[in-house]
Motif scaffolding. Sequence first.
Motif, PDB file in Angstrom:
ATOM      1  N   LEU A 147       0.816  -1.206   0.000  1.00 39.68           N
ATOM      2  CA  LEU A 147       0.000   0.000   0.000  1.00 39.68           C
ATOM      3  C   LEU A 147       0.855   1.265   0.000  1.00 39.68           C
ATOM      4  O   LEU A 147       0.581   2.217  -0.749  1.00 39.68           O
ATOM      5  CB  LEU A 147      -0.916  -0.012   1.233  1.00 39.68           C
ATOM      6  CG  LEU A 147      -2.097   0.962   1.247  1.00 39.68           C
ATOM      7  CD1 LEU A 147      -3.008   0.712   0.053  1.00 39.68           C
ATOM      8  CD2 LEU A 147      -2.870   0.809   2.551  1.00 39.68           C
ATOM      9  N   PHE A 148       1.924   1.275   0.825  1.00 40.10           N
ATOM     10  CA  PHE A 148       2.710   2.498   0.996  1.00 40.10           C
ATOM     11  C   PHE A 148       4.167   2.368   0.549  1.00 40.10           C
ATOM     12  O   PHE A 148       4.879   3.372   0.479  1.00 40.10           O
ATOM     13  CB  PHE A 148       2.692   2.932   2.471  1.00 40.10           C
ATOM     14  CG  PHE A 148       1.316   3.199   2.990  1.00 40.10           C
ATOM     15  CD1 PHE A 148       0.590   4.294   2.541  1.00 40.10           C
ATOM     16  CD2 PHE A 148       0.728   2.361   3.925  1.00 40.10           C
ATOM     17  CE1 PHE A 148      -0.686   4.557   3.020  1.00 40.10           C
ATOM     18  CE2 PHE A 148      -0.550   2.607   4.412  1.00 40.10           C
ATOM     19  CZ  PHE A 148      -1.263   3.712   3.959  1.00 40.10           C
ATOM     20  N   GLY A 149       4.624   1.135   0.266  1.00 37.51           N
ATOM     21  CA  GLY A 149       6.015   0.933  -0.106  1.00 37.51           C
ATOM     22  C   GLY A 149       6.299   1.360  -1.529  1.00 37.51           C
ATOM     23  O   GLY A 149       5.436   1.932  -2.215  1.00 37.51           O
ATOM     24  N   PRO A 150       7.517   1.070  -2.010  1.00 36.88           N
ATOM     25  CA  PRO A 150       7.858   1.383  -3.401  1.00 36.88           C
ATOM     26  C   PRO A 150       6.852   0.752  -4.347  1.00 36.88           C
ATOM     27  O   PRO A 150       6.454  -0.392  -4.162  1.00 36.88           O
ATOM     28  CB  PRO A 150       9.252   0.751  -3.572  1.00 36.88           C
ATOM     29  CG  PRO A 150       9.787   0.650  -2.187  1.00 36.88           C
ATOM     30  CD  PRO A 150       8.600   0.398  -1.298  1.00 36.88           C
ATOM     31  N   LYS A 151       6.425   1.491  -5.339  1.00 34.57           N
ATOM     32  CA  LYS A 151       5.395   0.998  -6.256  1.00 34.57           C
ATOM     33  C   LYS A 151       5.907  -0.213  -7.023  1.00 34.57           C
ATOM     34  O   LYS A 151       6.887  -0.131  -7.757  1.00 34.57           O
ATOM     35  CB  LYS A 151       4.988   2.096  -7.230  1.00 34.57           C
ATOM     36  CG  LYS A 151       3.785   1.701  -8.089  1.00 34.57           C
ATOM     37  CD  LYS A 151       3.314   2.866  -8.943  1.00 34.57           C
ATOM     38  CE  LYS A 151       2.094   2.449  -9.766  1.00 34.57           C
ATOM     39  NZ  LYS A 151       1.610   3.560 -10.613  1.00 34.57           N
ATOM     40  N   ALA A 152       5.232  -1.338  -6.830  1.00 35.00           N
ATOM     41  CA  ALA A 152       5.610  -2.563  -7.529  1.00 35.00           C
ATOM     42  C   ALA A 152       5.059  -2.511  -8.949  1.00 35.00           C
ATOM     43  O   ALA A 152       3.860  -2.387  -9.149  1.00 35.00           O
ATOM     44  CB  ALA A 152       5.058  -3.793  -6.793  1.00 35.00           C
ATOM     45  N   SER A 153       5.951  -2.575  -9.933  1.00 32.84           N
ATOM     46  CA  SER A 153       5.535  -2.506 -11.327  1.00 32.84           C
ATOM     47  C   SER A 153       5.821  -3.839 -12.005  1.00 32.84           C
ATOM     48  O   SER A 153       6.208  -4.811 -11.362  1.00 32.84           O
ATOM     49  CB  SER A 153       6.284  -1.378 -12.040  1.00 32.84           C
ATOM     50  OG  SER A 153       7.655  -1.719 -12.172  1.00 32.84           O
ATOM     51  N   ASP A 154       5.653  -3.881 -13.315  1.00 38.27           N
ATOM     52  CA  ASP A 154       5.972  -5.091 -14.066  1.00 38.27           C
ATOM     53  C   ASP A 154       7.413  -5.103 -14.532  1.00 38.27           C
ATOM     54  O   ASP A 154       7.849  -6.036 -15.214  1.00 38.27           O
ATOM     55  CB  ASP A 154       5.028  -5.219 -15.283  1.00 38.27           C
ATOM     56  CG  ASP A 154       3.805  -6.064 -14.946  1.00 38.27           C
ATOM     57  OD1 ASP A 154       3.803  -6.682 -13.872  1.00 38.27           O
ATOM     58  OD2 ASP A 154       2.877  -6.101 -15.755  1.00 38.27           O
ATOM     59  N   ASP A 160      11.280  -5.635 -14.087  1.00 41.15           N
ATOM     60  CA  ASP A 160      12.189  -6.356 -13.206  1.00 41.15           C
ATOM     61  C   ASP A 160      13.245  -5.404 -12.654  1.00 41.15           C
ATOM     62  O   ASP A 160      13.640  -4.440 -13.308  1.00 41.15           O
ATOM     63  CB  ASP A 160      12.879  -7.498 -13.963  1.00 41.15           C
ATOM     64  CG  ASP A 160      11.925  -8.650 -14.271  1.00 41.15           C
ATOM     65  OD1 ASP A 160      10.834  -8.672 -13.679  1.00 41.15           O
ATOM     66  OD2 ASP A 160      12.279  -9.504 -15.097  1.00 41.15           O
ATOM     67  N   ALA A 161      13.688  -5.687 -11.437  1.00 42.31           N
ATOM     68  CA  ALA A 161      14.723  -4.882 -10.791  1.00 42.31           C
ATOM     69  C   ALA A 161      15.929  -5.773 -10.498  1.00 42.31           C
ATOM     70  O   ALA A 161      15.929  -6.965 -10.810  1.00 42.31           O
ATOM     71  CB  ALA A 161      14.180  -4.260  -9.503  1.00 42.31           C
ATOM     72  N   HIS A 162      16.954  -5.191  -9.873  1.00 40.16           N
ATOM     73  CA  HIS A 162      18.158  -5.964  -9.538  1.00 40.16           C
ATOM     74  C   HIS A 162      17.831  -6.977  -8.448  1.00 40.16           C
ATOM     75  O   HIS A 162      17.258  -6.639  -7.408  1.00 40.16           O
ATOM     76  CB  HIS A 162      19.261  -5.024  -9.061  1.00 40.16           C
ATOM     77  CG  HIS A 162      20.498  -5.746  -8.593  1.00 40.16           C
ATOM     78  ND1 HIS A 162      21.334  -6.424  -9.453  1.00 40.16           N
ATOM     79  CD2 HIS A 162      21.018  -5.913  -7.343  1.00 40.16           C
ATOM     80  CE1 HIS A 162      22.319  -6.967  -8.771  1.00 40.16           C
ATOM     81  NE2 HIS A 162      22.148  -6.665  -7.486  1.00 40.16           N
ATOM     82  N   ALA A 163      18.191  -8.229  -8.686  1.00 36.50           N
ATOM     83  CA  ALA A 163      17.942  -9.288  -7.707  1.00 36.50           C
ATOM     84  C   ALA A 163      18.944  -9.208  -6.568  1.00 36.50           C
ATOM     85  O   ALA A 163      20.144  -9.057  -6.801  1.00 36.50           O
ATOM     86  CB  ALA A 163      18.028 -10.657  -8.377  1.00 36.50           C
ATOM     87  N   VAL A 181       9.369 -10.312  -5.299  1.00 40.22           N
ATOM     88  CA  VAL A 181       9.510  -8.910  -5.704  1.00 40.22           C
ATOM     89  C   VAL A 181      10.722  -8.278  -5.037  1.00 40.22           C
ATOM     90  O   VAL A 181      11.549  -7.632  -5.687  1.00 40.22           O
ATOM     91  CB  VAL A 181       8.230  -8.115  -5.369  1.00 40.22           C
ATOM     92  CG1 VAL A 181       8.469  -6.605  -5.525  1.00 40.22           C
ATOM     93  CG2 VAL A 181       7.079  -8.539  -6.271  1.00 40.22           C
ATOM     94  N   THR A 182      10.833  -8.456  -3.723  1.00 39.91           N
ATOM     95  CA  THR A 182      11.871  -7.746  -2.968  1.00 39.91           C
ATOM     96  C   THR A 182      13.244  -8.420  -3.028  1.00 39.91           C
ATOM     97  O   THR A 182      14.265  -7.732  -2.983  1.00 39.91           O
ATOM     98  CB  THR A 182      11.460  -7.610  -1.490  1.00 39.91           C
ATOM     99  OG1 THR A 182      11.215  -8.913  -0.938  1.00 39.91           O
ATOM    100  CG2 THR A 182      10.197  -6.778  -1.363  1.00 39.91           C
ATOM    101  N   LEU A 183      13.291  -9.746  -3.141  1.00 39.34           N
ATOM    102  CA  LEU A 183      14.574 -10.453  -3.091  1.00 39.34           C
ATOM    103  C   LEU A 183      15.067 -10.916  -4.458  1.00 39.34           C
ATOM    104  O   LEU A 183      16.270 -10.948  -4.704  1.00 39.34           O
ATOM    105  CB  LEU A 183      14.476 -11.666  -2.154  1.00 39.34           C
ATOM    106  CG  LEU A 183      14.103 -11.355  -0.702  1.00 39.34           C
ATOM    107  CD1 LEU A 183      13.981 -12.632   0.105  1.00 39.34           C
ATOM    108  CD2 LEU A 183      15.139 -10.428  -0.061  1.00 39.34           C
ATOM    109  N   MET A 184      14.118 -11.266  -5.340  1.00 41.30           N
ATOM    110  CA  MET A 184      14.508 -11.742  -6.669  1.00 41.30           C
ATOM    111  C   MET A 184      14.342 -10.669  -7.747  1.00 41.30           C
ATOM    112  O   MET A 184      14.647 -10.901  -8.914  1.00 41.30           O
ATOM    113  CB  MET A 184      13.687 -12.983  -7.037  1.00 41.30           C
ATOM    114  CG  MET A 184      14.011 -14.204  -6.182  1.00 41.30           C
ATOM    115  SD  MET A 184      15.699 -14.794  -6.444  1.00 41.30           S
ATOM    116  CE  MET A 184      15.553 -15.482  -8.097  1.00 41.30           C
ATOM    117  N   GLY A 185      13.846  -9.500  -7.346  1.00 39.76           N
ATOM    118  CA  GLY A 185      13.744  -8.378  -8.276  1.00 39.76           C
ATOM    119  C   GLY A 185      12.743  -8.570  -9.392  1.00 39.76           C
ATOM    120  O   GLY A 185      12.843  -7.924 -10.440  1.00 39.76           O
TER     121      GLY A 185
END
Length: 263
Positions: free
Chosen positions: A119-126, A128-131, A165-169
Motif C-alpha cells: 500500500l505504501f512501499g515502493p510501487k511494484a511494477s511489471d 524487473d529490478a536488480h535481484a 519482488v523484494t529479493l529476486m527483483g
Amino acid sequence: MVELAPEIIALLCLAAVAAGFVDAIAGGGGLITVPALLAAGVPPVAAIATNKVQASFGTASATWSYWRAGRIDFGILKWPLAATLVGAGLGAFAVTVVDTRWLMVLLPVLLIAIALYFLFGPKASDEDAHARLTPLAYSAVAGGIGFYDGFFGPGTGSFFALSLVTLMGMGLTRATAHTKALNLMSNVISVVVLAAGGHVLWLLGGCMAVGQVIGGRLGAHSAMRFGPRLIRPLLVVISLGMVAKLLSDPANPLRIMVAGWFG
C-alpha cells in the motif's frame, strides 16, 4: 463419512470458482473455501485437507496458464522448487507434533506488514529490478515459506509474491506467475501427507476442483491482462481480509492478548 445435499455441493463448487480466481492473482482463496466447508458441516481437519486438494487443481490451472503465456522460467525455479518440496513436507509432518497457537499471534502481524508494504512501499511494477539473491540463495527463503504452507497455510501466496519482488527483483505479474508454481509444489506435497492420514474427502474435493480450475484460469488471464493495477490492490485486500478473518475468532490468542491490554 460426511454426506452433503446436492445443493450444498453446488454452492461449495461456486465458492471454489471464486477462490480459484482470487488464488490465481493474490492467494488467500482458502478464506472463501475453508469457512464454506466448515459451514457445510465438514470436520475441521477434513475441511483443511479437502481444501488443499481442490486448491492444488486451481493452482495447477493457474500455473499452466502462466507457463503457456511464457511468464514462468522453470530454470530459475529449479532450486527454489526443490527447497519448497522439502520445506512443505517437513511442515506438514511438524503440524502433527507442534503447537500452532503461536502462529495465530504472528500471522496477523505479518499480513498487516505485507498489506502496508504494497500500500505504501515502493510501487511494484511489471519492470524487473536488480535481484538481491541468486536463485540458489533464495531457495532458503522458498523452503521456509514452503514449511509454513505445509504447517499452516494462510497467506502463503502473499509471502511468496512479496519475497520474489523484494529479493529476486521480479516485476509484480512475473512474481505472481512464479508464486503459483512454488505454491503448487507446496500444495501437492501437503496433499500427499494429509491423504496418507485419511483426511481427504476425495469426491467433494474433485467436484470443487472443477470450480477451482475455472476460477484459476480466469484469475490468471485477468492478472496478465491488468497487471499491477489488479494484483497490487487485491494483495492488500486479501492480506487485510485474512487478518480480519483470523481476528474474528474469539479464541484467537492475539485477540485475547489485545483484549487483555484494554480490559
